[in-house]
Design an enzyme around this catalytic site. Sequence first.
Site, mmCIF file in Angstrom:
data_model
loop_
_atom_site.group_PDB
_atom_site.id
_atom_site.type_symbol
_atom_site.label_atom_id
_atom_site.label_comp_id
_atom_site.label_asym_id
_atom_site.label_seq_id
_atom_site.Cartn_x
_atom_site.Cartn_y
_atom_site.Cartn_z
ATOM 1 N N LYS A 79 -8.398 3.484 1.299
ATOM 2 C CA LYS A 79 -7.132 3.772 0.615
ATOM 3 C C LYS A 79 -7.428 4.308 -0.784
ATOM 4 O O LYS A 79 -8.340 3.830 -1.461
ATOM 5 C CB LYS A 79 -6.299 2.482 0.543
ATOM 6 C CG LYS A 79 -4.891 2.672 -0.010
ATOM 7 C CD LYS A 79 -4.083 1.375 0.031
ATOM 8 C CE LYS A 79 -2.676 1.567 -0.503
ATOM 9 N NZ LYS A 79 -1.857 0.345 -0.425
ATOM 10 N N SER A 159 2.869 0.667 1.530
ATOM 11 C CA SER A 159 2.280 1.836 0.902
ATOM 12 C C SER A 159 1.003 2.333 1.589
ATOM 13 O O SER A 159 0.569 3.444 1.356
ATOM 14 C CB SER A 159 1.966 1.520 -0.557
ATOM 15 O OG SER A 159 0.969 0.510 -0.633
ATOM 16 N N SER A 183 2.600 -4.097 2.045
ATOM 17 C CA SER A 183 1.993 -2.774 2.212
ATOM 18 C C SER A 183 0.835 -2.685 3.203
ATOM 19 O O SER A 183 0.341 -1.601 3.465
ATOM 20 C CB SER A 183 1.512 -2.245 0.857
ATOM 21 O OG SER A 183 2.597 -1.823 0.097
#
EC number: 6.3.5.7
Length: 493
Positions: A79, A159, A183
Amino acid sequence: MSELTALTIAEARDKLKAKAITATELTDAYLSAIDAANDAINAYVAVTHDQARSMAKASDERIAKGEAGALEGIPLGVKDLFATKGVHTQACSHILDGFKPEYESTVTANLWADGAVMLGKLNMDEFAMGSSNETSYYGPVKNPWRAKGSNADLVPGGSSGGSAAAVAAHLCAGATATDTGGSIRQPAAFTGTVGIKPTYGRVSRWGTVAFASSLDQAGPIARDVRDAAILMKSMASLDLKDTTSVDLPVPDYEAALGRSVKGMKIGIPREYRVDGMPGEIEELWQKGIQYLKDAGAEIVDISLPHTKYALPAYYIVAPAEASSNLARYDGVRYGLRVPGKDIADMYEQTRAAGFGKEVKRRIMIGTYVLSAGYYDAYYLRAQKVRTLIKKDFEDVFAKGVDAILTPATPSAAFGLADEVLANDPVKMYLNDIFTVTVNMAGLPGIAVPAGLNGQGLPLGLQLIGRPFEEETLFQAAHVIEQAAGRFTPAKWW
């Protein structure tokens, strides 16, 4: 090549160990898959072809010498919130344009030390603020899943949307992700993958771009429960560079899989039956209860009375911490700089151009609730609510409950560029209704796919555990997975 990318981490690990495949072959298969699919899915914001190949070559050499690490040769996506030395790290924000850190985050350093290979950086909501991966400066990620008979694009959740989409589309063997209010778990539920948010303090936050420091926690997204357990073992560690890191031995999570859940007490919170929840979510929940019951678990009804205050309290605490954390981005030392007539003007111009709409919204909310006139009315009150939420869980666990089963999300994945959600941020925030309590209380939570809805889209269940008892979650999630099966999207990209 696609048969190599179809391997789970556990399967690839065994084949690498047996020298049936090489790390270079596996990495090349993933790089080819990314090059073919990324224009359609937009899961990666940077692909590290050369670095991946050199890491795979080093893995092959270690395997040949009998020095393989726990993740030797396993290609992972990272990420864009994790600092990766010399590699694009921008939290998918314009304000961090061109930023390449001089250091490595603890989580990624742990993974590379165990022999994993970095494929690149994954798309996400800007600064991890969002539930649909639509706030990214690099554009939205498309969910690899589509409704039956439809070509409409769906969101992958957020997210960590890039992480979940890449895992579901077989563009990495597994991925790092972070969870501040859901998330990891919400995107996992939207994409038919497994995601675990560990207990606060179990995984180091050092080198991870901060959103809300008392809520943020890193964890893995993987194709199945076993892979999530394997990744979590490597990610977790004591880290003296993170003052919230806890000095507890990291268990072998994989060893918990297959252990009987006979006699395990599973709590079902009545407050999670929310108005307007689709019938298919309630059905799925009942199915999950039955799976655990059939495996010998004891099901008990519980109450978490302060659940209804969790979302409003979260959307005070998280923006307050974010406004403070994001004050450091000023265009002076790194990232975007927009010239101004003096230094104050330069700050203003840079922040105005560099932050996206949702990030600005949360900075403004956070600054407002921390201001002298409103601090007591909002921030202090929200922290008191947080204490009550934590106490709800403590009371339930004190009565002998081992884990709590809830839905992971109030719906399946929704459409990209949904106008209703775009015009009503609160409706978007409701996506986190089942997940924020876990962050507020600092507890571990896992999302596991448990079925498909009428349109053929994946739905997930969430298990919440006692602090630092992630093994129990893996154990129970494995039972649900064994009963429900695994889910893979039909390829359209």
